[in-house]
Design an enzyme around this catalytic site. Structure first.
Site, short mmCIF file in Angstrom:
data_model
loop_
_atom_site.label_atom_id
_atom_site.label_comp_id
_atom_site.label_asym_id
_atom_site.label_seq_id
_atom_site.Cartn_x
_atom_site.Cartn_y
_atom_site.Cartn_z
N LYS A 148 0.96 -1.31 -0.06
CA LYS A 148 0.03 0.01 0.13
C LYS A 148 0.56 1.43 0.13
CE LYS A 148 -2.09 -1.14 3.70
NZ LYS A 148 -1.62 -2.66 3.69
N LYS A 149 2.22 0.96 -0.01
CA LYS A 149 2.82 2.11 0.21
C LYS A 149 3.09 3.24 -1.11
CE LYS A 149 3.49 1.89 4.66
NZ LYS A 149 2.65 0.66 5.03
N LEU A 150 4.12 4.14 -0.91
CA LEU A 150 4.43 4.86 -2.39
C LEU A 150 4.91 4.16 -3.25
CD1 LEU A 150 5.65 7.65 0.11
CD2 LEU A 150 3.76 8.14 -1.60
#
Length: 379
Positions: free
Chosen positions: A180-182
């Protein structure tokens, strides 16, 4: 519509990179991990970068390599994911929870000072949602006290803050590549530092205590110029199985090349959200977002009608969440110090909205339309 809260941004390039691992028949700790570390180090401009299987592992090892006195206290944000504090427990240390700044929801420097005692040995400061906590104040203050600083950068990728990259203000910075991160490697993390001596044992700590390049060693198995001891290794520290593997790193190398564009897309979405909510009376941006300067993993709003908004958006196909339940409210941490009324009050109002680099203008405009429709209903 059916609009996802988070999603990774993948294309054919990632599949090609993974296929390369299959073609080489090497999917474990190898040359892709080495190359990913090299490129991340260049991107951030740091002396050391060690790839791991999660940011949780990075936080654990960051505190482990500091060799802090067992039972000493570590100050940490109350409003954060569990790993920021469980890493403290993994090291037989004691978390002390610091309240949030009422405006940014990052670490309150004033509450940090108030909760410091002589038996504090370190600070884990979280850049919550990607917005900088005041490390320009925290780090010099910590140095005066002789205590270490770990920056939890799980929600950011190291933009510049007052002339220095987030993650390089403290002694060690920890980054996340969870899905879900950048950017993502599926699961994964990176530990970075400009203090080579401090992290000298890190590669051994991440691979069961063995400080040896697995990829280079394998090349010697059939090298007839190398003696029969090519396999030999020694274990001198108690390590963990925390290494990243080449499959993950192959994805990370592609994602890193796309990172600037993905961050730009996210920043554009945040700007649309912020501008679109200017007239709203009951739904306001969670913090003073500055997408032109910083990168954010989370976009959220504050509203007195939290549950009503979640149900309203659910009915209209918009996914939502809440980041996070303050750790002071979690059963695991009930016995630890740190009254945090600001974080706990904010939690009652927080709703996380969809944010990822593949959101279309149509989807963003639809979310804004529904937010304003909700606001008109409750104003």
């Amino acid at each position: 519509m059916n609009i996802r809260l988070f999603k990774p941004s993948f294309g054919d390039e990632e599949l090609t990179a993974v296929q390369g691992c299959f073609d080489r028949s090497w999917v474990g700790l190898g040359n892709n991990v080495n190359e990913f570390e090299k490129q991340w180090k260049e991107k951030l401009g740091c002396e050391e970068a060690i790839a791991l299987n999660s940011a949780t592992a990075a936080l654990h090892l960051a505190l482990a390599c500091m060799k802090l006195p067992k039972g000493s206290k570590v100050l940490v944000n109350a409003l954060t994911f569990a790993s920021s504090a469980t890493a403290i427990l993994y090291n037989d240390l004691v978390p002390v929870f610091v309240d949030s700044d009422p405006e940014t929801l990052g670490m309150s420097f004033e509450d940090l000072q108030a909760k410091y005692t002589d038996d504090c040995s370190a600070i884990v400061v979280v850049h919550y949602s990607g917005h900088p906590s005041p490390v320009d104040k925290i780090v010099p203050w910590a140095k005066e006290k002789g205590i270490k600083v770990v920056e939890d950068c799980a929600h950011t990728t190291g933009p510049m803050y007052k002339g220095k990259r987030l993650g390089l203000w403290g002694d060690i910075g920890c980054y996340s590549f969870e899905e879900k991160k950048l950017m993502t490697t599926g699961d994964g993390g990176m530990l970075c530092s400009n203090d080579s001596e401090l992290v000298k044992d890190m590669k051994a700590l991440r691979w069961v205590g063995i400080d040896k390049d697995n990829w280079k060693t394998a090349q010697k198995y059939t090298d007839n110029s190398v003696d029969s001891m090519h396999w030999f290794y020694e274990i001198s520290v108690l390590g963990f199985k925390y290494n990243m593997n080449d499959l993950a790193a192959s994805i990370g190398l592609v994602q890193l090349a796309k990172l600037d564009q993905m961050n730009q897309n996210r920043s554009g979405t945040i700007r649309k959200y912020v501008d679109g909510l200017v007239s709203s009376k009951t739904v306001k941006p969670m913090l003073p977002y500055n997408p032109e300067d910083f990168v954010y993993q989370v976009f959220a709003v504050r509203t007195k009608y939290k549950h009503e908004l979640i149900l309203f958006l659910k009915e209209h196909g918009v996914a939502t969440g809440c980041h996070y339940t303050p750790l002071t409210m979690q059963p695991l941490f009930e016995k630890y110090e740190g009254e945090c009324p600001i974080a706990e009050a904010a939690y009652e109002e927080l709703v996380t909205l969809p944010l990822h680099s593949d959101l279309t203008d149509e989807e963003v405009n639809y979310v804004i339309e529904k937010l304003l429709e909700f606001d008109a209903k409750y104003s």
